[in-house]
Scaffold this motif. Structure first.
Motif, PDB file in Angstrom:
ATOM      1  N   PRO A 238       0.830  -1.212   0.000  1.00  0.00           N
ATOM      2  CA  PRO A 238       0.000   0.000   0.000  1.00  0.00           C
ATOM      3  C   PRO A 238       0.861   1.257   0.000  1.00  0.00           C
ATOM      4  CG  PRO A 238      -0.786  -1.569   1.634  1.00  0.00           C
ATOM      5  CD  PRO A 238       0.524  -2.087   1.146  1.00  0.00           C
ATOM      6  N   SER A 239       0.528   2.186  -0.885  1.00  0.00           N
ATOM      7  CA  SER A 239       1.278   3.427  -1.018  1.00  0.00           C
ATOM      8  C   SER A 239       0.448   4.596  -0.511  1.00  0.00           C
ATOM      9  CB  SER A 239       1.669   3.661  -2.474  1.00  0.00           C
ATOM     10  OG  SER A 239       2.277   4.932  -2.645  1.00  0.00           O
ATOM     11  N   LEU A 240       1.101   5.518   0.231  1.00  0.00           N
ATOM     12  CA  LEU A 240       0.464   6.754   0.698  1.00  0.00           C
ATOM     13  C   LEU A 240       0.869   7.942  -0.167  1.00  0.00           C
ATOM     14  CD1 LEU A 240       0.844   6.264   4.570  1.00  0.00           C
ATOM     15  CD2 LEU A 240      -1.106   5.697   3.105  1.00  0.00           C
ATOM     16  N   GLY A 241       1.516   7.668  -1.298  1.00  0.00           N
ATOM     17  CA  GLY A 241       1.892   8.737  -2.210  1.00  0.00           C
ATOM     18  C   GLY A 241       3.342   9.171  -2.043  1.00  0.00           C
ATOM     19  N   ILE A 242       3.659  10.320  -2.619  1.00  0.00           N
ATOM     20  CA  ILE A 242       5.020  10.853  -2.618  1.00  0.00           C
ATOM     21  C   ILE A 242       5.148  11.926  -1.537  1.00  0.00           C
ATOM     22  CG2 ILE A 242       6.807  11.955  -4.003  1.00  0.00           C
ATOM     23  CD1 ILE A 242       6.011   9.117  -4.895  1.00  0.00           C
ATOM     24  N   ASP A 243       6.188  11.812  -0.734  1.00  0.00           N
ATOM     25  CA  ASP A 243       6.453  12.790   0.317  1.00  0.00           C
ATOM     26  C   ASP A 243       6.859  14.124  -0.315  1.00  0.00           C
ATOM     27  OD1 ASP A 243       7.191  14.234   2.513  1.00  0.00           O
ATOM     28  OD2 ASP A 243       8.760  12.864   3.188  1.00  0.00           O
ATOM     29  N   PRO A 244       6.067  15.197  -0.127  1.00  0.00           N
ATOM     30  CA  PRO A 244       6.411  16.494  -0.752  1.00  0.00           C
ATOM     31  C   PRO A 244       7.738  17.066  -0.279  1.00  0.00           C
ATOM     32  CG  PRO A 244       4.132  16.480   0.033  1.00  0.00           C
ATOM     33  CD  PRO A 244       4.803  15.273   0.618  1.00  0.00           C
ATOM     34  N   SER A 245       8.221  16.634   0.869  1.00  0.00           N
ATOM     35  CA  SER A 245       9.467  17.213   1.379  1.00  0.00           C
ATOM     36  C   SER A 245      10.714  16.551   0.824  1.00  0.00           C
ATOM     37  CB  SER A 245       9.489  17.130   2.911  1.00  0.00           C
ATOM     38  OG  SER A 245       9.474  15.772   3.329  1.00  0.00           O
ATOM     39  N   SER A 246      10.611  15.275   0.425  1.00  0.00           N
ATOM     40  CA  SER A 246      11.807  14.558  -0.028  1.00  0.00           C
ATOM     41  C   SER A 246      11.678  13.923  -1.404  1.00  0.00           C
ATOM     42  CB  SER A 246      12.170  13.461   0.978  1.00  0.00           C
ATOM     43  OG  SER A 246      11.132  12.484   1.037  1.00  0.00           O
ATOM     44  N   GLY A 247      10.454  13.756  -1.904  1.00  0.00           N
ATOM     45  CA  GLY A 247      10.269  13.117  -3.199  1.00  0.00           C
ATOM     46  C   GLY A 247      10.303  11.610  -3.134  1.00  0.00           C
ATOM     47  N   GLU A 248      10.347  11.038  -1.920  1.00  0.00           N
ATOM     48  CA  GLU A 248      10.365   9.594  -1.760  1.00  0.00           C
ATOM     49  C   GLU A 248       8.945   9.068  -1.552  1.00  0.00           C
ATOM     50  OE1 GLU A 248      14.234   8.233   0.457  1.00  0.00           O
ATOM     51  OE2 GLU A 248      13.417   9.987   1.485  1.00  0.00           O
ATOM     52  N   GLU A 249       8.742   7.801  -1.889  1.00  0.00           N
ATOM     53  CA  GLU A 249       7.426   7.204  -1.714  1.00  0.00           C
ATOM     54  C   GLU A 249       7.232   6.777  -0.267  1.00  0.00           C
ATOM     55  OE1 GLU A 249       4.431   4.021  -3.926  1.00  0.00           O
ATOM     56  OE2 GLU A 249       6.569   4.029  -4.419  1.00  0.00           O
ATOM     57  N   ILE A 250       5.999   6.934   0.218  1.00  0.00           N
ATOM     58  CA  ILE A 250       5.654   6.561   1.587  1.00  0.00           C
ATOM     59  C   ILE A 250       4.771   5.318   1.528  1.00  0.00           C
ATOM     60  CG2 ILE A 250       4.621   7.331   3.750  1.00  0.00           C
ATOM     61  CD1 ILE A 250       4.977  10.198   2.781  1.00  0.00           C
ATOM     62  N   TYR A 251       5.120   4.297   2.340  1.00  0.00           N
ATOM     63  CA  TYR A 251       4.390   3.026   2.340  1.00  0.00           C
ATOM     64  C   TYR A 251       3.700   2.817   3.681  1.00  0.00           C
ATOM     65  CZ  TYR A 251       7.601   2.219  -1.546  1.00  0.00           C
ATOM     66  OH  TYR A 251       8.328   2.343  -2.701  1.00  0.00           O
ATOM     67  N   LEU A 252       2.688   1.971   3.654  1.00  0.00           N
ATOM     68  CA  LEU A 252       1.967   1.595   4.858  1.00  0.00           C
ATOM     69  C   LEU A 252       2.250   0.128   5.152  1.00  0.00           C
ATOM     70  CD1 LEU A 252      -0.111   2.495   7.028  1.00  0.00           C
ATOM     71  CD2 LEU A 252      -1.900   1.576   5.512  1.00  0.00           C
ATOM     72  N   LYS A 253       2.847  -0.138   6.325  1.00  0.00           N
ATOM     73  CA  LYS A 253       3.164  -1.501   6.710  1.00  0.00           C
ATOM     74  C   LYS A 253       1.909  -2.221   7.198  1.00  0.00           C
ATOM     75  CE  LYS A 253       6.990  -2.251   8.922  1.00  0.00           C
ATOM     76  NZ  LYS A 253       7.777  -2.920   7.871  1.00  0.00           N
ATOM     77  N   LYS A 254       1.981  -3.538   7.291  1.00  0.00           N
ATOM     78  CA  LYS A 254       0.831  -4.316   7.737  1.00  0.00           C
ATOM     79  C   LYS A 254       0.433  -4.003   9.173  1.00  0.00           C
ATOM     80  CE  LYS A 254       0.849  -8.372   4.716  1.00  0.00           C
ATOM     81  NZ  LYS A 254       0.948  -9.843   4.639  1.00  0.00           N
ATOM     82  N   ASN A 255       1.392  -3.567   9.995  1.00  0.00           N
ATOM     83  CA  ASN A 255       1.078  -3.237  11.384  1.00  0.00           C
ATOM     84  C   ASN A 255       0.583  -1.811  11.550  1.00  0.00           C
ATOM     85  OD1 ASN A 255       3.380  -1.711  11.017  1.00  0.00           O
ATOM     86  ND2 ASN A 255       4.658  -2.895  12.432  1.00  0.00           N
TER      87      ASN A 255
END
Length: 383
Positions: A238-255
């Motif tokens: 699951p992706s939460l989109g791109i971090d506007p501050s760094s340009g990296e992708e943010i993921y959601l872990k199972k926990n």
């Protein structure tokens, strides 16, 4: 590939009202293991021509009404000719005293057996109003047992894969067609034809036998093998989109934690690649010797993994000719809100829900305009 077959067919009809077909086959093929060359299959079909009953004939507007059903266990031999045989590959870089070495490429399986399916079907055919409206509908249930699966082997085994029989696959769905001739005259006719179908499949009786395949293929495949799962499921993190501050992708872990580190262990079912409904639509218009035929296709209710965006944008090599979105649409400065990660991020994009997209499509498959020349005097003179 070599094959041989012995078969028997039996057909019976009573007063063209009650119909029965029976088929018995013994098929052998070199595709499967030497201990499992032959497979016996059978099929039985029953039908009732309701339109030949007197109470239907009296109605006058039903041209054809058939109710039918069938059951059988057809086999499938449409596989590579050498899936059950041990194969080697020569390696000229590894020499020994006898010359080039031969390395095991794939292990054989003498007990590899046919992939058979118990296929149940019930359907109806209907034509009314002087055959101007024709309808066909079928519901089916398929139980494939055993499946034929290619299992990845650990590096210590030398060979990369082994074909074996494992688990079952259940498929159910329906198909339907509709043909309507809404205009039928001497010089002018128009008709429309539509067919649609829906299918759902899932694995059964797999248990934990394919856990290894799920683990070794977790980062390189969208599919997973698990009890009750579908071969069409799309597995991604699951992706939460791109971090506007760094340009990296943010993921959601199972926990429930938020992270910037991609892990195959966090993958979940994000969609299904098989559309809920798919089909075709065609039309025909004829005026004297001029005719126009058009054919369209449609998919509705499924998802697709947009691999093109990964290959052409996020994982593209910026040293060469690339899609303009590599520099125009990717994150560049803090505060940018983009769909694509930063142009400065060099790590390859892995499977994430960001690229799982709904797909509903309607397209033209074929368009054909025809004018038929006939009974022209100059054509007769030319012979």
């Amino acid at each position: 590939k070599r094959s041989t077959s012995f078969f028997m067919n039996l057909n019976y009809s009573y007063n063209n009202r009650y119909l029965m077909d029976f088929n018995l086959r013994a098929d052998g093929t070199s595709v499967f293991g030497s201990n499992k060359l032959f497979s016996t299959t059978w099929a039985v079909g029953l039908a009732w021509n309701v339109h030949n009953e007197e109470f239907i004939k009296k109605l006058g507007w039903i041209n054809n009404l058939k109710i039918r059903g069938s059951i059988g266990n057809p086999g499938n031999e449409n596989f590579d000719a050498y899936i059950s045989q041990k194969t080697y590959v020569y390696n000229v870089e590894l020499q020994n005293m006898f010359g080039a070495s031969a390395l095991i490429q794939k292990y054989g399986n003498k007990n590899l057996e046919w992939q058979r399916t118990v296929d149940k079907n019930i359907g109806v055919d209907l034509s009314v109003l002087n055959n101007r409206i024709r309808v066909t509908f079928d519901y089916y249930f398929k139980d494939t047992d055993p499946l034929l699966v290619s299992i990845g082997m650990p590096p210590s085994a030398a060979a990369t894969s082994l074909y074996t029989n494992m688990g079952r696959q259940i498929s159910r769905g329906w198909t339907g067609t509709l043909n309507y001739v809404f205009l039928r005259k001497k010089d002018l006719s128009c008709s429309i034809n539509m067919n649609a179908r829906a299918n759902h499949s899932e694995y059964r009786d797999i248990g934990d036998k394919l856990d290894y395949l799920n683990k070794v293929g977790s980062s390189t495949a969208l599919n997973r093998y698990y009890e009750g799962g579908s071969p069409d499921d799309l597995w991604a993190v699951p992706s939460l989109g791109i971090d506007p501050s760094s340009g990296e992708e943010i993921y959601l872990k199972k926990n429930g934690e938020v992270t910037k580190l991609w892990s195959a262990a966090d993958r979940v079912n994000c969609g299904i690649s098989n559309p809920k409904y798919r089909g075709n639509l065609s039309t025909m218009v004829r005026y004297k010797d001029l005719s126009l035929n058009m054919s369209f296709g449609f998919n509705w209710g499924g998802q697709k993994y947009n691999q093109t965006l990964i290959d052409r944008v996020e994982n593209a090599d910026k040293r060469y000719n690339v899609d303009e979105r590599v520099f125009k649409d990717r994150w560049q400065n803090p505060g940018d809100k983009t769909f694509f990660k930063g142009v400065n991020v060099t790590t390859s994009s892995n499977y994430s829900s960001r690229f799982v997209q709904d797909e509903t499509s309607f397209w033209c498959q074929n368009m054909n305009l025809t004018y038929e020349l006939k009974d022209w005097k100059w054509m007769r003179h030319m012979g």
